[in-house]
Design an enzyme around this catalytic site. Structure first.
Site, PDB file in Angstrom:
ATOM      1  N   MET A  26       0.686  -1.285   0.068  1.00  0.00           N
ATOM      2  CA  MET A  26      -0.430  -0.062   0.053  1.00  0.00           C
ATOM      3  C   MET A  26       0.685   0.839   0.244  1.00  0.00           C
ATOM      4  O   MET A  26       0.338   2.276   0.871  1.00  0.00           O
ATOM      5  CB  MET A  26      -0.738  -0.186   1.285  1.00  0.00           C
ATOM      6  CG  MET A  26      -1.880  -0.602   1.516  1.00  0.00           C
ATOM      7  SD  MET A  26      -3.230  -0.676   2.440  1.00  0.00           S
ATOM      8  CE  MET A  26      -4.387  -1.808   2.460  1.00  0.00           C
ATOM      9  N   MET A  74       2.107  -6.037   5.671  1.00  0.00           N
ATOM     10  CA  MET A  74       2.844  -6.103   5.251  1.00  0.00           C
ATOM     11  C   MET A  74       3.487  -6.690   3.630  1.00  0.00           C
ATOM     12  O   MET A  74       2.820  -7.077   2.868  1.00  0.00           O
ATOM     13  CB  MET A  74       2.855  -7.848   5.902  1.00  0.00           C
ATOM     14  CG  MET A  74       2.216  -8.382   7.742  1.00  0.00           C
ATOM     15  SD  MET A  74       3.728  -7.277   8.248  1.00  0.00           S
ATOM     16  CE  MET A  74       5.080  -8.486   8.490  1.00  0.00           C
ATOM     17  N   GLU A  75       4.559  -6.075   3.709  1.00  0.00           N
ATOM     18  CA  GLU A  75       5.623  -6.201   2.737  1.00  0.00           C
ATOM     19  C   GLU A  75       7.107  -5.206   2.693  1.00  0.00           C
ATOM     20  O   GLU A  75       6.921  -4.697   3.283  1.00  0.00           O
ATOM     21  CB  GLU A  75       4.413  -5.162   1.432  1.00  0.00           C
ATOM     22  CG  GLU A  75       4.538  -3.581   1.904  1.00  0.00           C
ATOM     23  CD  GLU A  75       3.284  -2.603   1.022  1.00  0.00           C
ATOM     24  OE1 GLU A  75       4.669  -2.694  -0.870  1.00  0.00           O
ATOM     25  OE2 GLU A  75       2.867  -2.029   1.461  1.00  0.00           O
ATOM     26  N   TRP A  76       7.349  -6.018   1.251  1.00  0.00           N
ATOM     27  CA  TRP A  76       8.900  -4.725   1.655  1.00  0.00           C
ATOM     28  C   TRP A  76       9.094  -4.177   1.062  1.00  0.00           C
ATOM     29  O   TRP A  76       7.860  -3.494  -0.153  1.00  0.00           O
ATOM     30  CB  TRP A  76       9.853  -5.728   0.847  1.00  0.00           C
ATOM     31  CG  TRP A  76      10.504  -7.511   0.994  1.00  0.00           C
ATOM     32  CD1 TRP A  76      10.011  -8.529   0.053  1.00  0.00           C
ATOM     33  CD2 TRP A  76      10.155  -8.061   2.124  1.00  0.00           C
ATOM     34  NE1 TRP A  76      10.326  -9.937   0.648  1.00  0.00           N
ATOM     35  CE2 TRP A  76      10.332  -9.402   1.311  1.00  0.00           C
ATOM     36  CE3 TRP A  76      10.628  -7.853   3.127  1.00  0.00           C
ATOM     37  CZ2 TRP A  76      10.805 -10.620   2.548  1.00  0.00           C
ATOM     38  CZ3 TRP A  76      11.443  -8.831   4.337  1.00  0.00           C
ATOM     39  CH2 TRP A  76      11.222 -10.177   4.074  1.00  0.00           C
TER      40      TRP A  76
END
Length: 283
Positions: free
Chosen positions: A1, A166-168
């Protein structure tokens, strides 16, 4: 996001000016550019960026050819946003078909999105169900991040359940580590447990295809997912995974929103949506 900045909207100004001048010169009904209101300018820009496969009152600056399984097949759509979109006109967005909004509230253990409080209040005033999301920071304990989210997002009856993003984030200037998958899943469980205890409803997990696969998030039994997939239906990117929300573009255009914004579809029917709201909204 990681929500895009509104700069593409600004860069499109020259195109809008030229188009308006052309229409005026050809005897069209569009008024001279100098008299175009911001809402008229936005409406013109959206019309020029119509895209197949998404609801007709939205646009997309980088559309995808969806084919048979398109986002438009789902009846309930919403947006997620952050400070980059500025203040949203939720009445206009609702009138265009926006049914829910998720807003960035916190990141890590010391960042607050400055647009959250005002945009959340505006959504509630317009009758748009709204919720908050937390962008996870891998250089801080999950417990501290959960506490930070709780301290800055009031529990409000009727608000949507929290989102754990939750993402890099390879663009972070202070934290670029990628912990082992087992640790990532443990972080998700710890954050979720603390937040659910406070709000009375578990957070939904937002993620991307690469992050999902790299960390085996499919093994998080009982978790509810919000899945990003901007070039294919989620079933093609997350095999056998159930989902509640599908983020199908990061370059969407919506009346009342300044610049590109993420657009999302809810997985079920109108009746499913109402049942989900009743079961998952904060009590």
């Amino acid at each position: 996001m990681i929500t895009p900045s509104p700069r593409p909207w600004v860069r499109a100004g020259a195109m809008i000016v030229a188009l308006a001048a052309t229409l005026s010169g050809c005897g069209g009904s569009t008024p001279p550019t100098a008299t175009l209101s911001p809402s008229d300018t936005q409406a013109l820009y959206i019309r020029e960026n119509r895209a197949s496969g998404i609801p007709h009152r939205f646009g997309d600056t980088d559309p995808h050819d969806w084919g048979q399984v398109s986002p438009a097949r789902y009846p309930v759509h919403g947006l997620d946003a952050a400070r980059y979109q500025g203040m949203i006109d939720w009445h206009a967005a609702r009138g265009a078909g926006i049914r829910f909004g998720y807003l960035k509230a916190t990141e890590g253990g010391d960042h607050i999105d400055p647009a959250f409080a005002q945009n959340a209040a505006g959504a509630r005033a317009a009758g748009v169900p709204v919720g908050a999301y937390h962008f996870y920071y891998f250089c801080r304990p999950a417990s501290e991040q959960a506490a930070w989210f709780i301290a800055n997002v009031p529990k409000r009856r009727g608000d949507l359940p929290p989102i754990l993003d939750m993402e890099w984030n390879h663009l972070s200037p202070t934290c670029r580590i990628r912990p082992p998958a087992e640790q990532v899943r443990a972080n998700i469980r710890e954050f979720s447990r603390i937040v659910e205890r406070h709000y009375g409803t578990a957070p939904v997990i937002y993620t991307t295809p690469e992050f999902y696969a790299r960390n085996d998030l499919g093994s998080l039994r009982g978790s509810e997912f919000w899945l990003r997939s901007v070039t294919a239906h989620p079933s093609e990117r997350y095999l056998d995974e159930r989902w509640s929300f599908w983020q199908y573009t990061g370059t969407g255009l919506v009346p009342g929103v300044r610049g590109p914004v993420d657009l999302n579809a809810f997985a079920g029917s109108e009746a499913n949506w109402q049942a989900w709201l009743a079961a998952r909204s904060q009590g």
